[in-house]
Scaffold this motif. Structure first.
Motif, PDB file in Angstrom:
ATOM      1  N   ALA A   1     -41.218  71.038  56.271  1.00  0.00           N
ATOM      2  CA  ALA A   1     -40.264  72.125  56.498  1.00  0.00           C
ATOM      3  C   ALA A   1     -40.534  73.245  55.502  1.00  0.00           C
ATOM      4  N   GLY A   2     -40.328  74.495  55.943  1.00  0.00           N
ATOM      5  CA  GLY A   2     -40.528  75.649  55.079  1.00  0.00           C
ATOM      6  C   GLY A   2     -41.976  76.063  54.922  1.00  0.00           C
ATOM      7  N   SER A   3     -42.846  75.667  55.845  1.00  0.00           N
ATOM      8  CA  SER A   3     -44.279  75.964  55.738  1.00  0.00           C
ATOM      9  C   SER A   3     -44.660  77.343  56.245  1.00  0.00           C
ATOM     10  N   GLY A   4     -43.720  78.133  56.605  1.00  0.00           N
ATOM     11  CA  GLY A   4     -44.044  79.474  57.086  1.00  0.00           C
ATOM     12  C   GLY A   4     -43.695  79.639  58.550  1.00  0.00           C
ATOM     13  N   ARG A   5     -43.470  80.872  58.907  1.00  0.00           N
ATOM     14  CA  ARG A   5     -43.064  81.230  60.260  1.00  0.00           C
ATOM     15  C   ARG A   5     -44.090  80.751  61.296  1.00  0.00           C
TER      16      ARG A   5
ATOM     17  N   ARG B   1     -36.739  71.182  64.595  1.00  0.00           N
ATOM     18  CA  ARG B   1     -37.733  71.837  63.732  1.00  0.00           C
ATOM     19  C   ARG B   1     -38.416  72.985  64.454  1.00  0.00           C
TER      20      ARG B   1
ATOM     21  N   GLY C   1     -36.070  75.939  64.516  1.00  0.00           N
ATOM     22  CA  GLY C   1     -35.891  76.542  63.210  1.00  0.00           C
ATOM     23  C   GLY C   1     -37.187  76.991  62.562  1.00  0.00           C
ATOM     24  N   ASP C   2     -38.234  77.159  63.356  1.00  0.00           N
ATOM     25  CA  ASP C   2     -39.563  77.468  62.838  1.00  0.00           C
ATOM     26  C   ASP C   2     -39.772  78.957  62.551  1.00  0.00           C
ATOM     27  N   GLY C   3     -38.742  79.760  62.777  1.00  0.00           N
ATOM     28  CA  GLY C   3     -38.863  81.184  62.514  1.00  0.00           C
ATOM     29  C   GLY C   3     -39.308  82.002  63.702  1.00  0.00           C
TER      30      GLY C   3
END
Length: 176
Positions: free
Chosen positions: A66-70, A124, A127-129
């Motif tokens: 999680a939080g690996s970029g858009r 996920r 919420g991946d951007g």
């Protein structure tokens, strides 16, 4: 021995579908006694649950944290499920098809575990951007692709395989 048994189940699923998963057939394919098989797996459902969990673990190892970029999770989802080059349907490398077969044929308990994983993955993706519709569309396209491969329902082949995959990838990149 456990991995050898699960390898045998995967091979039988690819070559003969869920009907090929019989305890005696799995034991023979794995080169173990039926007692040795039953020591690790008490039923066909336990075998299919074991295959599914092992494949889910391998799949999740290919996905970014999680939080690996858009768009990173959605790109990884595509890369982990649809190879750039067309492979023969139901080839041993067709892990997604094996997971689908295990999930669909393992009974309600195995299917519900697969559904829980999918809920987590969908969260996920959403919420991946990316626009959630784009991420959802990529997932649905991938799922449809694998169902077409699994059931031989005219999946894209050769150049069309590459073109469809490239379009999905460009959808992700355009939105990222």
């Amino acid at each position: 021995m456990r991995d050898r048994i699960l390898d045998a189940v995967e091979q039988l699923l690819v070559s003969g579908g869920a009907d090929a998963i019989r305890l005696d057939a799995v034991a023979a394919e794995a080169g173990v006694s039926k007692g040795g098989l039953l020591h690790h797996f008490r039923s066909k459902q336990a075998l299919l649950a074991g295959v599914l969990e092992r494949l889910v673990e391998r799949f999740e190892a290919e996905l970014p944290p999680a939080g690996s970029g858009r768009g990173a999770f959605t790109r990884a989802w595509l890369d982990a499920t649809i190879p750039e080059d067309d492979i023969a349907a139901q080839a041993p490398a067709d892990r997604v098809a094996v997971a689908l077969l295990a999930g669909l044929s393992g009974g309600p308990g195995v299917l519900s575990a697969f559904q829980r994983h999918y809920e987590t993955w969908q969260d996920r993706l959403a919420g991946d951007g990316l626009d959630p519709a784009t991420a959802h569309l990529v997932r649905l396209a991938v799922d449809g692709w694998w169902m077409a491969r699994l059931l031989n329902l005219a999946p894209p082949r050769g150049g069309l395989h590459a073109e469809v995959r490239a379009r999905l990838a460009s959808m992700i990149e355009e939105d990222a």
